[in-house]
Scaffold this motif. Structure first.
Motif, short mmCIF file in Angstrom:
data_model
loop_
_atom_site.label_atom_id
_atom_site.label_comp_id
_atom_site.label_asym_id
_atom_site.label_seq_id
_atom_site.Cartn_x
_atom_site.Cartn_y
_atom_site.Cartn_z
N VAL A 130 0.85 -1.20 0.00
CA VAL A 130 0.00 0.00 0.00
C VAL A 130 0.88 1.25 0.00
O VAL A 130 0.64 2.20 -0.75
N ASN A 132 0.37 7.35 2.69
CA ASN A 132 -0.49 6.69 3.68
C ASN A 132 0.16 6.71 5.06
O ASN A 132 1.38 6.74 5.19
N THR A 186 -2.99 1.94 8.15
CA THR A 186 -3.06 0.88 7.13
C THR A 186 -2.95 -0.49 7.81
O THR A 186 -3.70 -1.42 7.51
N ALA A 219 -5.47 4.87 3.43
CA ALA A 219 -5.20 4.37 2.08
C ALA A 219 -4.14 5.21 1.37
O ALA A 219 -3.52 4.75 0.42
N TYR A 273 -6.47 5.71 -4.42
CA TYR A 273 -7.11 4.46 -4.02
C TYR A 273 -6.14 3.31 -4.12
O TYR A 273 -5.50 3.11 -5.15
N THR A 274 -6.01 2.57 -3.03
CA THR A 274 -5.05 1.47 -3.00
C THR A 274 -5.79 0.14 -2.82
O THR A 274 -6.07 -0.54 -3.79
N SER A 300 -11.33 -1.28 1.07
CA SER A 300 -10.80 -0.86 2.37
C SER A 300 -11.57 0.32 2.95
O SER A 300 -11.51 0.56 4.15
#
Lengths: 221, 71, 593
Positions: C117, C125, C130, C410, C414-415, C419
Motif C-alpha cells: 500500500v 499513507n 493501514t 489508504a 485508491y489502493t 478498504s
C-alpha cells in the motif's frame, strides 16, 4: 333463450372484465414489471368479479330466466371462492415481487405495511381482510351454521348479503384511499357497480321485511 | 425529474426516512409521501428500494441543470 | 421495478447545453438568489430540547455504527445521532465491498500488505492506520455477518440489530451544526431536527465524529447529503484538518450525469461481500487529465483505459501498479463478466466483487463525464488530523472515525479494494472504545448558558433573515466555480487563485447571509456554509502543495518532489480567523501545540 344468454354473458364480460381492464390501462400510473402488472390485473379482476356477485344473487330477473338456478349458484360459488382467495392473498402478492428483485425483503416489507396504523387505508385494509375471511368461512360452513344456530336459509342469506355489502363498502374505500390504479376512474366505476348491486339486493330483501302494510305503520303514530 | 412520482403510497414513511437528501415528506393532511424537494434528489433510488409497496417511479433526469467539469 | 427511461424533462440537447454552461452562472435556471424570505417556520416559536450522555456519536453510517456499539460495550452511555437514517445515509448504503484480511487465506503478510500500500500511495499513507485496517478488518466483518449485513441489499435493518439489542438511543434526521468546546475540551454538540421546528443540544463527555466526507453536492455520486459537516464543525473549534488537496476521480456518464443509480449499473442493488488483498493505484485524476488534454467527449471504457487515448505527461502511476490494455490484469483481460474487476464500473464508495456471472450494465461504451464526486478527497484521507492511532483529534474528547478522520489509511490515491468500508468499521470500533475510556476518566465540561444561547441563535439565524441568499443558488455558484476540470482536478496556480477569490466572496458575503424558509432549507444553509469552507481548504491546500503526487496534479508543478513534499498538509484556524496551513512529515504525528 339462446341469444339472451349470449347477450347476457357478453354484457357481463364487458362490464366485469373488459371495462375494468380498460380503466386499468387508462390509469395515469407508470407500468411496472410484467409480474407486478399481472398481479395488479389479477387483483382488479378479483374486485370486479366480486362486485359482479351482487348481480348473481337472484337480483336480476333476466339472469334468473336465462340460466338455470343451479348454474347461477355454481358460478356464484366459483367466483366467490376464487376472488376471495386472490384478495386474501393480496397483502402477500404486493410484496411477492421483492423475492425476485433487490430492495427491502418481502417479509420486512409486509411487516412495515401491516403495521402502518397511522394510515386510514391500511386500517381499512386490515378490517376488510378480516371481513373477507369471515365471509369466506361463513359461506363455506353455511349449512352447519344454519343447523347449529337454527336459523332460516333466508336469514343466512340476509346475513351474507349484509356482510358482503359491508365488506364492499370498506374495500372500495380502502382501494380508493391506497390503490395504485384505483383513481377516480376505476374507483368511480367500481363504486357505481357497488351501488347498483347493493341497491338491487336491497330491492330484493327490504320489501319483504317491510311487507306489513305501510299504512298500518302510520296508524301507530 | 429525479424521483418522479409516487402511486399507491401507504404512508409508512420508509422513503422519508431513507432519503439521504430529505427530498420526500409526508403530507400532513393526506398522510402520504410527497416529493417535497425534488431539486435535491441525488437519484440514488434508496427510497424506491426501501418502499414496501414499490410505489416510487424514478427518472434519470435532474430538475436542475447539472454542473459538470467539462461539456 | 419502476425505473423509467422515459425522458420527460429537457431534451438531451437542452440538457447538454445546460451542462456545458458549467461556468456560466447565468444559465442556472434558478430564480434570483436574492429574494425576500417567507419562512413557513417561525423562528420565535422553535422549541428546544437538551440531552445528556457520556459518548455522543454523530453519524449513522458504518463508522457510527461501530463507534456506538463499541463505546456501549466499553461501559459508556451512548447516544447516536444522524442527519439521515441509520445505514441509509452517507456513502455506507452504496459501498458493497468490505476488505477482510484473513491470514489463513492470504499469501501476503500484514507487513507485506502495508509495504505494498505504501508503495502505491507514494508514501502518503499513514502506516499505523493501514496496518490497523488489516489487523481488525476480519473481526469487524464477522460481527457484520452476525448482524445480517452480508445477507441483504439494504443496511438499515442489519445495523439496527446491535443498536436495539443494546438499547442505544438513536436520533435520526437531526443535523448537527455546532461542536461545543469549553474549558479546552469537548462539551457537546448542537443542531436541529429536520421533521419539527426544534433545536437540539447535547452535553457529552466525548464526541465521536462519524460524519463521513463530503463534496459540493456533485452529480453522479451518492454524496449529496455529505458536506464535510464534521470536519468543518471541528475546524471551527480549533481542530486540524488534513488531506484536502487529494481528489476522488470517480466519473459518471455524459448522458444524465446526475443519475448515479443508473450510471452505477446494478452496484447499488448488490448484496455486500468481502474482498481480499488487491492493491491498486487508481481513480485519481488520470481521466480528467485525458479529458483536459484531448477534449470532450471522453470515450467510455474501464477506469484508467480512457478509451485507449494516448496523452503525454499527466499524473504518474508507479510502474508496479500500471495496467496496460491487453496486459495481464489490465482492462483487456476478458470481456464483461469475466470476473475481473477492471471491466466493471469504477468502484462506488467502495467496490465489491461482482456477483457471479453478472456484469454490471454500466455503459462502458458511453461517453464518460468526470467530477461525479467533485469536492471529495480520497476516502479516509481527508478530515480531522489524528494525533495518534486511536482516532483522537487534537481536541481532548473529540474523536473521529471513517471518512471524517484524515487517517490517510489508504493514502492520497485508491489502493486496497474494499478498504474504505472496512476502514470505517475498524476505526469506528477503535474510536468508540477510546471515547468510552476518555468519558470514564473525564468530567462533563460545563456549557455556559451564554454559550448555549449564542449557538442556538446562530442555528436559527437563517430562519430569521428577512432577506438573504438562497442556499441552492449559493451552492450552484460554488459548483460553477469549483467543479470545472481546470480548477478542481487539473490544477494551476492562476486559476486556483481566481477560484479562491470567488470562494472568499461567498465565504465573507454570502455565507453570513444565507436564508432559510423551513427546516429543509435550514439544513441546506449550513451544508452550503460547510461546502464553502471546504472549497477554500481544497484550494489553499492545493496551492500549497507545489508538486504532483497521487490524486493531486498540477500542470505548473507536474513532478513529484520528494525533497520537499514527503509531508501532509494540515489546516487550522488562526487567531485572526484565517486559515493557517502547516506541513506534517509523512510517518509523524502532529505537534502537540
Amino acid at each position: 333463450m339462446k341469444p339472451t344468454r349470449t347477450r347476457l354473458a357478453f354484457a357481463a364480460a364487458l362490464l366485469f372484465i373488459g371495462l375494468p381492464l380498460l380503466l386499468f390501462a387508462r390509469a395515469p400510473v407508470p407500468s411496472r414489471t410484467l409480474l407486478k402488472d399481472s398481479l395488479s390485473i389479477l387483483t382488479i379482476l378479483a374486485v370486479a368479479l366480486l362486485l359482479g356477485q351482487f348481480f348473481l344473487a337472484r337480483t336480476i330477473p333476466a339472469v334468473q330466466r336465462a340460466f338455470k338456478p343451479p348454474r347461477v349458484q355454481a358460478l356464484h360459488r366459483w367466483i366467490g371462492y376464487g376472488a376471495i382467495t386472490v384478495l386474501l392473498l393480496h397483502p402477500f402478492l404486493i410484496v411477492l415481487p421483492r423475492y425476485f428483485e433487490p430492495g427491502v425483503r418481502p417479509l420486512d416489507a409486509l411487516v412495515t405495511m401491516l403495521t402502518s396504523f397511522d394510515t386510514l387505508g391500511v386500517l381499512l385494509g386490515l378490517a376488510c381482510w378480516l371481513l373477507l375471511l369471515l365471509l369466506a368461512l361463513t359461506s363455506h360452513l353455511r349449512m352447519r351454521l344454519i343447523k347449529r344456530f337454527r336459523i332460516s336459509y333466508r336469514a343466512w342469506r340476509g346475513f351474507h348479503a349484509l356482510l358482503a355489502a359491508g365488506f364492499t363498502g370498506l374495500a372500495l374505500w380502502h382501494a380508493i384511499e391506497l390503490g395504485r390504479h384505483t383513481g377516480w376512474l376505476l374507483g368511480g366505476f367500481f363504486a357505481l357497480l357497488a351501488i347498483a348491486g347493493i341497491a338491487l339486493l336491497a330491492r330484493l330483501y327490504l320489501p319483504e321485511r317491510h311487507r306489513p302494510a305501510p299504512q298500518a305503520e302510520g296508524l301507530h303514530i | 425529474m429525479t424521483i418522479k412520482s409516487i402511486h399507491g403510497c401507504i404512508g409508512c414513511g420508509e422513503c422519508v426516512q431513507s432519503c439521504p437528501c430529505d427530498v420526500i415528506r409526508l403530507d400532513p393532511s393526506s398522510g402520504k409521501a410527497v416529493i417535497a424537494y425534488p431539486e435535491d434528489c441525488q437519484i440514488c433510488h434508496l427510497c424506491r428500494l426501501y418502499c414496501p409497496v414499490d410505489a416510487i417511479e424514478m427518472s434519470p433526469e435532474k430538475t436542475l441543470p447539472v454542473i459538470t467539469p467539462w461539456g | 421495478m419502476s425505473k423509467s427511461d422515459r425522458q420527460d424533462g429537457p431534451s438531451r440537447r437542452q440538457f447538454l447545453a445546460l451542462g456545458g454552461a458549467a461556468s456560466g452562472l447565468a444559465a442556472m435556471g434558478l430564480s434570483a438568489g436574492w429574494a425576500e424570505n417567507r419562512p413557513s417556520v417561525d423562528a420565535a416559536t422553535v422549541a428546544g430540547s437538551e440531552h445528556e450522555t457520556d459518548v455522543l456519536v454523530i453519524g449513522g453510517g458504518m463508522a457510527g455504527l461501530f463507534a456506538a456499539v463499541k463505546a456501549h460495550d466499553a461501559g459508556a452511555r451512548v447516544l447516536l445521532v444522524s442527519k439521515g437514517r441509520l445505514g441509509a445515509s452517507g456513502q455506507t448504503p452504496f459501498a458493497k465491498g468490505f476488505f477482510a484480511y484473513d491470514a489463513a487465506r492470504e499469501s501476503l503478510s500484514i507487513d507485506d500488505f502495508v509495504a505494498r500500500v505504501s508503495r502505491s500511495a507514494l508514501g502518503t499513507n499513514n502506516e499505523s492506520y493501514t496496518r490497523q485496517l488489516a489487523e481488525h478488518s476480519l473481526d469487524r466483518a464477522r460481527e457484520l455477518k452476525a448482524w445480517g449485513f452480508f445477507d441483504q441489499v439494504l443496511a438499515n435493518r442489519p445495523f439496527l440489530k446491535p443498536i436495539t439489542a443494546r438499547d442505544i438511543p438513536l436520533m435520526e434526521r437531526v443535523m448537527i451544526t455546532h461542536l461545543i468546546k469549553q474549558e479546552g475540551r469537548i462539551a457537546g454538540a448542537a443542531g436541529f431536527r429536520l421533521d419539527s421546528a426544534e433545536t437540539v443540544l447535547f452535553r457529552a463527555r466525548a464526541v465521536v465524529l462519524c460524519t463521513g466526507a463530503g463534496g459540493f453536492k456533485p452529480n453522479g455520486f451518492p454524496v449529496c447529503d455529505l458536506t464535510h459537516d464534521g470536519s468543518i464543525m471541528a475546524y471551527r473549534i480549533g481542530a486540524k484538518i488534513t488531506g484536502k488537496e487529494w481528489n476522488d476521480g470517480h466519473f459518471t456518464r455524459a448522458d444524465n450525469p446526475a443519475a448515479c443509480f443508473d450510471n452505477w449499473g446494478d452496484m447499488f442493488e448488490r448484496i455486500p461481500g468481502t474482498t481480499g488483498i488487491e492493491v491498486h493505484h487508481d481513480l485519481g485524476v488520470e481521466s480528467n487529465y485525458v479529458a483536459y488534454e484531448t477534449g470532450n467527449p471522453l470515450p467510455g471504457g474501464p477506469p484508467g483505459s480512457v478509451g485507449g487515448r494516448k496523452t503525454s505527461g499527466g499524473p504518474v502511476t508507479p510502474q508496479e501498479f500500471q495496467r496496460r490494455a491487453g496486459g495481464p490484469g489490465g482492462p483487456g483481460e476478458g470481456g464483461p463478466g469475466s470476473g475481473s474487476r477492471r471491466d466493471g464500473p469504477p468502484p462506488p464508495p467502495d467496490d465489491g466483487r461482482k456477483p457471479a456471472g453478472g456484469a454490471p450494465d454500466f455503459a462502458m461504451n458511453a461517453s464518460q463525464m468526470g467530477g461525479a464526486s467533485a469536492g471529495m478527497s480520497i476516502h479516509k484521507s481527508e478530515g480531522l488530523v489524528p494525533m495518534d492511532a486511536r482516532c483522537n483529534s487534537t481536541i481532548p474528547g473529540l474523536l473521529a472515525a471513517g471518512d471524517a478522520l484524515g487517517s490517510h489509511m489508504a493514502g492520497g490515491i485508491y489502493t486496497q479494494i474494499g478498504s474504505s468500508l472496512a476502514g470505517s468499521a475498524v476505526q469506528g470500533a477503535i474510536a468508540g472504545e477510546e471515547a468510552a475510556g476518555y468519558a470514564a476518566r473525564s468530567e462533563q465540561a460545563r456549557i455556559t448558558p451564554a454559550r448555549r444561547d449564542g449557538i442556538l441563535a446562530e442555528i436559527l439565524a437563517p430562519l430569521k433573515r428577512e432577506a438573504g441568499y438562497g442556499p441552492a443558488w449559493v451552492t450552484q455558484t460554488l459548483q460553477g466555480v469549483m467543479i470545472p476540470n481546470f480548477v478542481l482536478y487539473i490544477k494551476k496556480e492562476s486559476l486556483m487563485r481566481a477560484a479562491l477569490a470567488y470562494v472568499e466572496e461567498l465565504r465573507d458575503h454570502h455565507a453570513p447571509m444565507l436564508r432559510a424558509a423551513d427546516m429543509h432549507e435550514l439544513r441546506l444553509a449550513f451544508e452550503t456554509r460547510n461546502m464553502i469552507l471546504s472549497a477554500e481548504m481544497k484550494l489553499r491546500a492545493s496551492l500549497k502543495r507545489t508538486e504532483s503526487r497521487c490524486s493531486h496534479y498540477r500542470t505548473d508543478h507536474p513532478e513529484t518532489d520528494d525533497a520537499n513534499w514527503r509531508a501532509w498538509i494540515n489546516i487550522l484556524q488562526g487567531a485572526d480567523g484565517q486559515m493557517v496551513l502547516e506541513k506534517q512529515p509523512f510517518g509523524s504525528w502532529p505537534d502537540q501545540s
